[in-house]
Design an enzyme around this catalytic site. Structure first.
Site, PDB file in Angstrom:
ATOM      1  N   ILE A  62       0.815  -1.228   0.000  1.00  0.00           N
ATOM      2  CA  ILE A  62       0.000   0.000   0.000  1.00  0.00           C
ATOM      3  C   ILE A  62       0.847   1.278   0.000  1.00  0.00           C
ATOM      4  CG2 ILE A  62      -1.929  -1.206   1.104  1.00  0.00           C
ATOM      5  CD1 ILE A  62      -1.370   0.538   3.633  1.00  0.00           C
ATOM      6  N   TYR A 192       1.586   6.176  15.967  1.00  0.00           N
ATOM      7  CA  TYR A 192       0.542   5.206  15.601  1.00  0.00           C
ATOM      8  C   TYR A 192      -0.842   5.789  15.886  1.00  0.00           C
ATOM      9  CZ  TYR A 192      -2.114   0.837  15.445  1.00  0.00           C
ATOM     10  OH  TYR A 192      -3.042  -0.129  15.134  1.00  0.00           O
TER      11      TYR A 192
END
Length: 276
Positions: A62, A192
């Site tokens: 991706i 994150y």
């Protein structure tokens, strides 16, 4: 009528692998397991074959636009569309990582947010009526948004925010991390967490876009799979991968004409207000 087809990104192991397993059992169509490395993908296919399941494989990284475009072209020429897209691919640095925060912010967000966005921008034109999109986010996005300053929070939660503006905010966080002033600019100390704030907000924007789309009944939702025993959690999670796959599968298989959930964030199959 073209055969139905589902794609799960980042699915050679962990939650993605379990989502492929569940779709093979419950979805009437071809299911594509994807991985960056062909050999790891083929090993996962063999493992599922040994359970009597027949997923198909396509390479997908991706973070590589050419790889995304190859998948798009393959789906277009072989199926003419797509019925289920589960954006599961993602990464996280270990807590013990010594990588500088600037690097963690850039690499994590380039994968989890910008990579997911790139897949959606390439593949959304292929979504057929009644298609289902599931963006695997995390409750960590809740912790991260709570730690943002009110000014930053307002920008992310603006209900008129566009994808371009959201990407601008994500780039601003990355740049601030590189400059070492992300906390003074109102961002949290979680690369994150911020990447998943991006995914959660992106899902809401996509819902607004798809609600105005002429294609009937195309639904996007975000979800948190929970704390799962995977490589990403260093196997500290208490859930099995199949338990982690439960909510993503529920959303991927929402029956035609479903009105809710749509544009929501779910955990344990329940709608949650992730930003509160």
């Amino acid at each position: 009528m073209s055969k139905k087809v589902a794609v799960v990104t980042g699915s050679n192991k962990g939650i993605g692998y379990a989502i492929v397993r569940g779709l093979c059992k419950q979805f009437d169509g071809d299911v594509y397991l994807t991985a960056r490395k062909e050999e790891l993908g083929q090993e996962a296919i063999k493992s599922l074959n040994s359970e009597g399941l027949s997923p198909k494989f396509h390479q997908l990284d991706i973070t590589d636009q050419a790889s995304i475009d190859r998948l798009r072209d393959f789906l277009k020429s072989n199926y003419g569309g797509l019925d289920i897209l589960v954006n599961n691919a993602g990464m996280a640095y270990k807590q013990a990582s010594t990588a500088p925060f600037a690097e963690q912010a850039e690499v994590t967000n380039n994968t989890n947010y910008f990579g997911t966005l790139a897949v959606c921008e390439a593949i959304f034109p292929l979504l057929r009526p009644h298609a289902r999109v599931v963006n695997v986010s995390s409750m960590v996005s809740t912790f991260a948004i709570k730690k943002c300053s009110n000014e930053v929070k307002e920008k992310f939660l603006n209900t008129k925010l566009t994808t371009k503006e959201l990407s601008g905010l994500m780039n601003d966080f990355i740049q601030a991390a590189k400059n070492g002033n992300h906390t003074s600019k109102g961002y949290p100390d979680s690369a994150y967490g911020m990447s998943k704030v991006g995914v959660s907000v992106l899902s809401e924007i996509q819902h607004r876009q798809l609600s105005a789309d002429p294609r009937e009944d195309v639904i996007v939702n975000a979800c948190c799979p929970g704390y799962v025993d995977t490589d990403m959690t260093s196997h500290k999670g208490h859930k099995t991968i199949d338990q982690g796959a439960d909510t993503p599968l529920y959303l991927a298989l929402l029956p035609p004409g479903s009105k809710s959930p749509a544009g929501n964030f779910l955990s344990e199959r329940k709608i949650k207000n992730w930003s509160q």
